[in-house]
Design a protein around this motif. Structure first.
Motif, mmCIF file in Angstrom:
data_model
loop_
_atom_site.group_PDB
_atom_site.id
_atom_site.type_symbol
_atom_site.label_atom_id
_atom_site.label_comp_id
_atom_site.label_asym_id
_atom_site.label_seq_id
_atom_site.Cartn_x
_atom_site.Cartn_y
_atom_site.Cartn_z
ATOM 1 N N SER A 89 22.449 67.802 -24.775
ATOM 2 C CA SER A 89 23.879 67.681 -25.072
ATOM 3 C C SER A 89 24.666 68.813 -24.417
ATOM 4 O O SER A 89 24.179 69.939 -24.259
ATOM 5 C CB SER A 89 24.108 67.719 -26.584
ATOM 6 O OG SER A 89 23.466 66.638 -27.226
ATOM 7 N N LEU A 90 25.899 68.493 -24.053
ATOM 8 C CA LEU A 90 26.837 69.515 -23.591
ATOM 9 C C LEU A 90 27.526 70.118 -24.799
ATOM 10 O O LEU A 90 28.000 69.400 -25.682
ATOM 11 C CB LEU A 90 27.878 68.896 -22.659
ATOM 12 C CG LEU A 90 27.456 68.612 -21.224
ATOM 13 C CD1 LEU A 90 28.524 67.795 -20.505
ATOM 14 C CD2 LEU A 90 27.201 69.907 -20.469
ATOM 15 N N THR A 91 27.579 71.442 -24.838
ATOM 16 C CA THR A 91 28.207 72.144 -25.948
ATOM 17 C C THR A 91 29.316 73.053 -25.422
ATOM 18 O O THR A 91 29.486 73.216 -24.209
ATOM 19 C CB THR A 91 27.178 72.988 -26.711
ATOM 20 O OG1 THR A 91 26.742 74.078 -25.880
ATOM 21 C CG2 THR A 91 25.958 72.142 -27.101
ATOM 22 N N VAL A 92 30.042 73.666 -26.333
ATOM 23 C CA VAL A 92 31.103 74.585 -25.921
ATOM 24 C C VAL A 92 30.531 75.809 -25.205
ATOM 25 O O VAL A 92 31.267 76.517 -24.506
ATOM 26 C CB VAL A 92 31.932 75.047 -27.138
ATOM 27 C CG1 VAL A 92 32.680 73.884 -27.744
ATOM 28 C CG2 VAL A 92 31.055 75.727 -28.181
ATOM 29 N N HIS A 93 29.233 76.039 -25.359
ATOM 30 C CA HIS A 93 28.618 77.214 -24.741
ATOM 31 C C HIS A 93 28.067 76.907 -23.352
ATOM 32 O O HIS A 93 28.359 77.627 -22.387
ATOM 33 C CB HIS A 93 27.511 77.754 -25.647
ATOM 34 C CG HIS A 93 27.989 78.110 -27.024
ATOM 35 N ND1 HIS A 93 28.876 79.132 -27.263
ATOM 36 C CD2 HIS A 93 27.715 77.542 -28.236
ATOM 37 C CE1 HIS A 93 29.130 79.210 -28.560
ATOM 38 N NE2 HIS A 93 28.440 78.251 -29.173
ATOM 39 N N ASN A 94 27.296 75.822 -23.221
ATOM 40 C CA ASN A 94 26.685 75.556 -21.913
ATOM 41 C C ASN A 94 27.604 74.804 -20.960
ATOM 42 O O ASN A 94 27.256 74.569 -19.808
ATOM 43 C CB ASN A 94 25.357 74.799 -22.074
ATOM 44 C CG ASN A 94 25.512 73.429 -22.707
ATOM 45 O OD1 ASN A 94 26.594 72.847 -22.718
ATOM 46 N ND2 ASN A 94 24.421 72.906 -23.252
ATOM 47 N N ALA A 95 28.800 74.395 -21.426
ATOM 48 C CA ALA A 95 29.744 73.683 -20.553
ATOM 49 C C ALA A 95 30.957 74.524 -20.177
ATOM 50 O O ALA A 95 31.820 74.056 -19.428
ATOM 51 C CB ALA A 95 30.223 72.400 -21.247
ATOM 52 N N SER A 96 31.042 75.758 -20.662
ATOM 53 C CA SER A 96 32.270 76.544 -20.514
ATOM 54 C C SER A 96 32.304 77.343 -19.223
ATOM 55 O O SER A 96 31.278 77.558 -18.556
ATOM 56 C CB SER A 96 32.423 77.495 -21.697
ATOM 57 O OG SER A 96 31.427 78.498 -21.653
ATOM 58 N N SER A 97 33.498 77.804 -18.881
ATOM 59 C CA SER A 97 33.684 78.718 -17.744
ATOM 60 C C SER A 97 33.269 80.129 -18.153
ATOM 61 O O SER A 97 32.847 80.373 -19.292
ATOM 62 C CB SER A 97 35.152 78.712 -17.307
ATOM 63 O OG SER A 97 35.535 77.462 -16.816
ATOM 64 N N THR A 98 33.437 81.064 -17.242
ATOM 65 C CA THR A 98 33.072 82.449 -17.513
ATOM 66 C C THR A 98 34.065 83.057 -18.505
ATOM 67 O O THR A 98 35.214 82.606 -18.613
ATOM 68 C CB THR A 98 33.083 83.277 -16.221
ATOM 69 O OG1 THR A 98 34.418 83.296 -15.687
ATOM 70 C CG2 THR A 98 32.137 82.672 -15.194
#
Length: 331
Positions: free
Chosen positions: A282-291
């Motif tokens: 799954s995509l999460t707010v952590h592994n899908a976010s920018s720097t």
């Protein structure tokens, strides 16, 4: 609070604002063949949203831009996996915008009729497909280990997502009927009020079915509480529309949409696109976010420009707050 969480919430606010404002735009377009029995009536209905419809679409542009900048992995997976539905929405919005601008360029009944059909279709398609898209996001889609969508187009047309599309359709149409009753006077006000009463009775079982299905599939306490609040707001709209309290009825349907979007995002968190193949994909707010630096710069930009946009749009609605009636439309 982490900036990833902040931006996830901000994107939820942008989508809630879009559904609240563009929702009644879509509803007016869908109801155009019903309330517009003659040319002056159709022009009256269109004039209620004429000064604001394009400004309402800014919320969609900002929501898409914020997703691209804050969660590029989410944006890439969403727009590649949902390419065809999003393309259909984009084409519908373009055709609808062109129709608003071009229907009065020539004095011909057939010319205007064709653009009126374009307004209807351009409002109907997004009203359904936005619900289908968000239903799939909440349900989960086939994401592999590389976070790529490996399903097909017809995988998106599952019963839960289709019920989501029907829910947004009836809610937007009800929201539009209440808005027409709020913004017009005379026969159209009375007709729109009757339509709103009828639509509210149809919207309750459809929305209740979708919320119940969502509650059974997701046991998040806050999500269930927000869904219940949305259901209560929708129920409140029924007596308000019958009593011709259009302002309060519009507040009730608006609260329904806001609370429903809030429930969706709260239930989804911390995922942004769940995988039905393996939760680890799954995509999460952590592994899908920018720097973190990108999110920090975006936050300062949002703090500076967001109040300006809100003040300007609020001023626009204040300027065009007056009710319209048939006598305001020249022959």
């Amino acid at each position: 609070m982490e900036l990833t969480t902040v931006w996830f919430l901000l994107i939820g606010v942008l989508w809630a604002g879009y559904f609240l404002l563009e929702g009644f735009d879509f509803g007016v377009g869908i109801l155009l063949p019903v309330v517009g029995r003659d040319e002056r009536s159709r022009r009256l209905a269109i004039n209620t949203i004429g000064p604001v419809w394009d400004g309402n679409e800014v919320w969609l542009l900002v929501a898409g831009g914020a997703t691209f900048a804050a969660f590029p992995e989410w944006y890439a997976t969403l727009f590649s996996g949902f390419f065809l539905p999003l393309l259909l929405i984009l084409v519908a919005l373009i055709v609808r915008g062109v129709a608003f601008e071009y229907r009065g360029k020539r004095d011909g009944a057939l010319w205007r009729k064709r653009w009126d059909i374009a307004i209807f279709v351009g409002s109907l398609v997004p009203a359904i497909l936005w619900g289908v898209a968000f239903g799939n996001i909440l349900r989960g889609v086939r994401l592999d280990a590389r976070h790529e969508y490996v399903g097909g187009f017809f995988d998106l047309l599952n019963p839960y997502a289709l019920l989501g599309g029907l829910t947004t359709l009836v809610l937007f149409t009800l929201h539009g009927a209440v808005f027409l009753a709020l913004k017009t006077d005379g026969p159209m006000r009375a007709q729109s009020g009757r339509l709103a009463s009828q639509l509210s009775l149809a919207a309750v079982p459809v929305a209740a079915g979708f919320l119940l299905w969502t509650g059974l599939a997701h046991t998040d306490g806050w999500g269930i509480a927000l869904s219940a609040a949305a259901a209560l707001a929708l129920l409140a709209a029924i007596p308000l529309t019958r009593a011709r309290r259009e302002g309060w009825a519009f507040a009730a349907t608006g609260a329904t949409l806001l609370l429903a979007v809030a429930a969706l995002f709260v239930t989804l968190f911390p995922d942004v696109m769940p995988s039905t193949i393996d939760p680890a994909y799954s995509l999460t707010v952590h592994n899908a976010s920018s720097t973190p630096y990108t999110l920090k710069v975006m936050t300062w930009v949002a703090v500076f420009f967001t109040p300006i946009v809100l003040i300007y749009q609020g001023w626009t609605y204040w300027v065009f707050r007056k009710r319209l009636k048939l006598s305001d439309i020249p022959a």
